[in-house]
Write a protein that holds these residues in place. Structure first.
Motif, PDB file in Angstrom:
ATOM      1  N   HIS A   1      12.602   1.672  -6.617  1.00 24.25           N
ATOM      2  CA  HIS A   1      11.710   2.649  -5.585  1.00 24.25           C
ATOM      3  C   HIS A   1      10.855   2.108  -4.825  1.00 24.25           C
ATOM      4  O   HIS A   1      10.775   0.810  -4.816  1.00 24.25           O
ATOM      5  CB  HIS A   1      10.583   3.335  -6.802  1.00 24.25           C
ATOM      6  CG  HIS A   1      11.479   4.034  -7.892  1.00 24.25           C
ATOM      7  ND1 HIS A   1      11.526   5.391  -8.164  1.00 24.25           N
ATOM      8  CD2 HIS A   1      11.994   3.338  -9.195  1.00 24.25           C
ATOM      9  CE1 HIS A   1      12.001   5.663  -9.318  1.00 24.25           C
ATOM     10  NE2 HIS A   1      12.290   4.574 -10.009  1.00 24.25           N
TER      11      HIS A   1
ATOM     12  N   GLU B   1      13.132  11.534  -8.343  1.00 27.77           N
ATOM     13  CA  GLU B   1      13.851  11.457  -9.553  1.00 27.77           C
ATOM     14  C   GLU B   1      13.896  12.935 -10.165  1.00 27.77           C
ATOM     15  O   GLU B   1      14.748  13.103 -11.085  1.00 27.77           O
ATOM     16  CB  GLU B   1      13.214  10.730 -10.350  1.00 27.77           C
ATOM     17  CG  GLU B   1      13.223   9.140 -10.192  1.00 27.77           C
ATOM     18  CD  GLU B   1      14.488   8.467 -10.176  1.00 27.77           C
ATOM     19  OE1 GLU B   1      14.894   8.071 -11.359  1.00 27.77           O
ATOM     20  OE2 GLU B   1      15.166   8.445  -9.158  1.00 27.77           O
TER      21      GLU B   1
ATOM     22  N   LYS C   1       7.941  -1.940  -2.653  1.00 30.58           N
ATOM     23  CA  LYS C   1       9.280  -1.651  -3.464  1.00 30.58           C
ATOM     24  C   LYS C   1       8.928  -2.001  -5.086  1.00 30.58           C
ATOM     25  O   LYS C   1       8.179  -3.015  -5.284  1.00 30.58           O
ATOM     26  CB  LYS C   1      10.384  -2.375  -3.087  1.00 30.58           C
ATOM     27  CG  LYS C   1      10.886  -1.852  -1.836  1.00 30.58           C
ATOM     28  CD  LYS C   1      12.292  -2.247  -1.420  1.00 30.58           C
ATOM     29  CE  LYS C   1      12.239  -3.912  -0.837  1.00 30.58           C
ATOM     30  NZ  LYS C   1      13.569  -4.106  -0.516  1.00 30.58           N
TER      31      LYS C   1
ATOM     32  N   TYR D   1       7.514   8.871  -0.750  1.00 32.10           N
ATOM     33  CA  TYR D   1       7.965   7.957  -1.734  1.00 32.10           C
ATOM     34  C   TYR D   1       9.711   8.155  -1.777  1.00 32.10           C
ATOM     35  O   TYR D   1      10.174   9.483  -1.724  1.00 32.10           O
ATOM     36  CB  TYR D   1       7.907   7.700  -3.186  1.00 32.10           C
ATOM     37  CG  TYR D   1       7.787   9.162  -3.921  1.00 32.10           C
ATOM     38  CD1 TYR D   1       8.809   9.442  -4.772  1.00 32.10           C
ATOM     39  CD2 TYR D   1       6.692   9.958  -3.758  1.00 32.10           C
ATOM     40  CE1 TYR D   1       8.891  10.447  -5.566  1.00 32.10           C
ATOM     41  CE2 TYR D   1       6.847  11.365  -4.712  1.00 32.10           C
ATOM     42  CZ  TYR D   1       7.982  11.222  -5.520  1.00 32.10           C
ATOM     43  OH  TYR D   1       8.019  12.677  -6.252  1.00 32.10           O
TER      44      TYR D   1
ATOM     45  N   LEU E   1       8.611   3.673  -9.995  1.00 30.46           N
ATOM     46  CA  LEU E   1       7.624   4.210  -9.126  1.00 30.46           C
ATOM     47  C   LEU E   1       6.171   3.812  -9.060  1.00 30.46           C
ATOM     48  O   LEU E   1       5.657   3.494  -8.150  1.00 30.46           O
ATOM     49  CB  LEU E   1       7.717   5.618  -8.885  1.00 30.46           C
ATOM     50  CG  LEU E   1       6.968   6.371  -8.081  1.00 30.46           C
ATOM     51  CD1 LEU E   1       7.225   6.068  -6.534  1.00 30.46           C
ATOM     52  CD2 LEU E   1       7.179   8.074  -7.955  1.00 30.46           C
TER      53      LEU E   1
ATOM     54  N   VAL F   1      15.236   3.020 -11.848  1.00 26.82           N
ATOM     55  CA  VAL F   1      16.388   3.764 -10.986  1.00 26.82           C
ATOM     56  C   VAL F   1      17.685   3.609 -11.734  1.00 26.82           C
ATOM     57  O   VAL F   1      17.797   2.510 -12.236  1.00 26.82           O
ATOM     58  CB  VAL F   1      16.608   3.343  -9.647  1.00 26.82           C
ATOM     59  CG1 VAL F   1      17.692   4.025  -8.994  1.00 26.82           C
ATOM     60  CG2 VAL F   1      15.318   3.846  -8.680  1.00 26.82           C
TER      61      VAL F   1
ATOM     62  N   ASP G   1       7.585   8.469 -15.362  1.00 27.55           N
ATOM     63  CA  ASP G   1       8.100   7.205 -14.349  1.00 27.55           C
ATOM     64  C   ASP G   1       9.398   6.486 -15.252  1.00 27.55           C
ATOM     65  O   ASP G   1       9.362   6.482 -16.510  1.00 27.55           O
ATOM     66  CB  ASP G   1       7.358   6.053 -14.317  1.00 27.55           C
ATOM     67  CG  ASP G   1       7.389   5.258 -12.921  1.00 27.55           C
ATOM     68  OD1 ASP G   1       8.590   5.415 -12.365  1.00 27.55           O
ATOM     69  OD2 ASP G   1       6.658   4.372 -12.770  1.00 27.55           O
TER      70      ASP G   1
END
Length: 423
Positions: free
Chosen positions: A325, A235, A382, A231, A386, A423, A420
């Protein structure tokens, strides 16, 4: 432009899909390609290691740029051959590719240029290697010196396991991973990270960080493989840590290989362990990582061909990334990474909804797409988080794959998804 893509796996299909989006690409050729690549490229039945044949094909078709996916032709000198023929190629020379081609060379190189890595020793005799293992104890990492298709590393948790790995890599004439020498390293602890960069001489342009999963089964159990999923972005690694990796690993490597007299052009991949002492290099690769490429390239907003041309011209490609993600899960043949069956007819592989289906070990026949390798395909997706990306990948697999002749890990990205965020 006419582009030749050398390779047959998931990495190459992902590259081909990105090139297909470019308005500058008139025709993509792939050698030899696979069942998915054949939908968007003209596949030529030329093996990756038939370097003379590939060069002749590039001349015959007036190829404007060649991109090399796998490591074996790089270490065999495909770039040198293409340069001799006056052909443009985005790939490192044989000498520069030794960063991947020899673990021993890479470790000595890192020591010489002060690139952080695990403590190590090299051996050509099993008796000496075993004496060293008995002296330092376990856990310890045993690596075959040369290329081994992702199967030349054993993380040994006992001295007995380490000594068995020494025999397998140094003295077992029946093992495909047997090498003239091995490297024994301290076992690093921490979180793994993959960081790839477009490189030309001293210029280094990093991509998004990714994390892949090398063990065959859930919870990092079973043997090492070429990769069971990945992945991006990652992060739990700070921007400060990434800057440190770029400065102390990627840039130092590019500068060092320049000083060695063999400038690097292509993709430089750093496989890293984020330890309590900071990032340390596990290995260098001299090409796009697999399966990291399949989750990094879908997030690239740039025209990939223009990026490669800019890098070759010494320009900054101004990389731009989607604020999303991407996760991917590998579907493998039952038995992989050991013996497995080929030629199994696959179901409909249409990538509906958010899914991205990347062919790896597949082949097109009159009856349809059949399996043709250990890693058959990667289901990706995508998402704004995530969790969304993982859900999309597993959702496609659950809808399409219902057979015990294949398997996949059920925990790709699961730990990271617990913390999670978009972004």
């Amino acid at each position: 432009m006419k582009v030749l893509l050398v390779g047959r796996g998931g990495r190459e299909h992902s590259i081909a899909m990105k090139l297909y989006e470019s308005g500058q690409v008139n025709q993509i050729y792939a050698a030899p390609g696979n069942g998915g690549i054949s939908d968007i490229a003209v596949c030529a039945d030329i093996d990756e290691m038939n370097i003379d044949g590939l060069a002749a094909f590039a001349v015959e078709k007036a190829i404007d740029l060649t991109i090399v996916g796998p490591e074996n032709p790089l270490v065999a000198g495909i770039t040198n051959k293409f340069h001799e023929a006056g052909l443009k190629i985005f790939a490192p020379t044989k000498q520069a590719a030794m960063l991947e081609g020899s673990k021993r060379y890479a470790k000595d190189f890192m020591q010489k240029y002060d690139i952080p890595t695990a403590a190590y020793a090299s051996f050509t005799r099993a008796v000496d290697a075993k004496a060293y293992i008995n002296k330092i104890g376990a856990p310890v990492v045993v690596k075959a010196d040369g290329l081994a298709g992702g199967k030349g590393v054993v993380v040994a948790h006992t001295i007995v396991e380490a000594c068995l790995a020494v025999d397998r890599f140094l003295t077992d004439s029946g093992s495909p991973q047997t090498q003239p020498s091995i490297v024994i390293e301290e076992c690093l602890e921490g979180r793994e990270l993959s960081l790839m960069a477009f490189v030309h001489e001293n210029n280094v342009f990093p991509m998004l960080p990714a994390r892949d999963y090398k063990r065959a089964f859930d919870h990092d159990q079973g043997p090492n493989t070429g990769g069971m999923g990945a992945y991006a972005p990652v992060e739990d690694v700070s921007s400060e840590s990434l800057d440190e990796i770029i400065e102390t690993v990627l840039q130092k490597a590019a500068d060092g290989i320049m000083r060695e007299g063999c400038p690097f052009t292509g993709i430089l991949y750093a496989g890293l362990m984020m330890t309590e002492e900071g990032p340390k290099v596990i290995e260098f690769n001299a090409r796009f990582g697999d399966p990291e490429t399949e989750v990094v390239l879908p997030l690239l907003k740039n025209d990939l061909l223009q990026v490669l041309l800019d890098v070759l011209d010494g320009k900054d490609p101004q990389l731009s990334w989607e604020p999303k993600h991407c996760a991917g899960v590998v579907l493998a043949s039952a038995g992989y990474p050991e013996a497995y069956e080929k030629g199994i007819l696959l179901p409909d592989l249409t990538p509906e909804d958010r899914a991205i289906v990347v062919h790896a070990g597949t082949r097109k026949t009159a009856d349809g797409i059949v399996s043709d390798g250990g890693r058959v395909l990667l289901a990706g997706s995508k998402g704004d988080t995530l969790t969304q990306a993982i859900s999309g990948a597993y959702g496609w697999l659950k809808r399409h794959i219902q057979t015990d002749r294949f398997f996949y890990r059920g925990d790709i990205g699961s730990t990271a998804a617990k913390a999670d965020s978009p972004v």
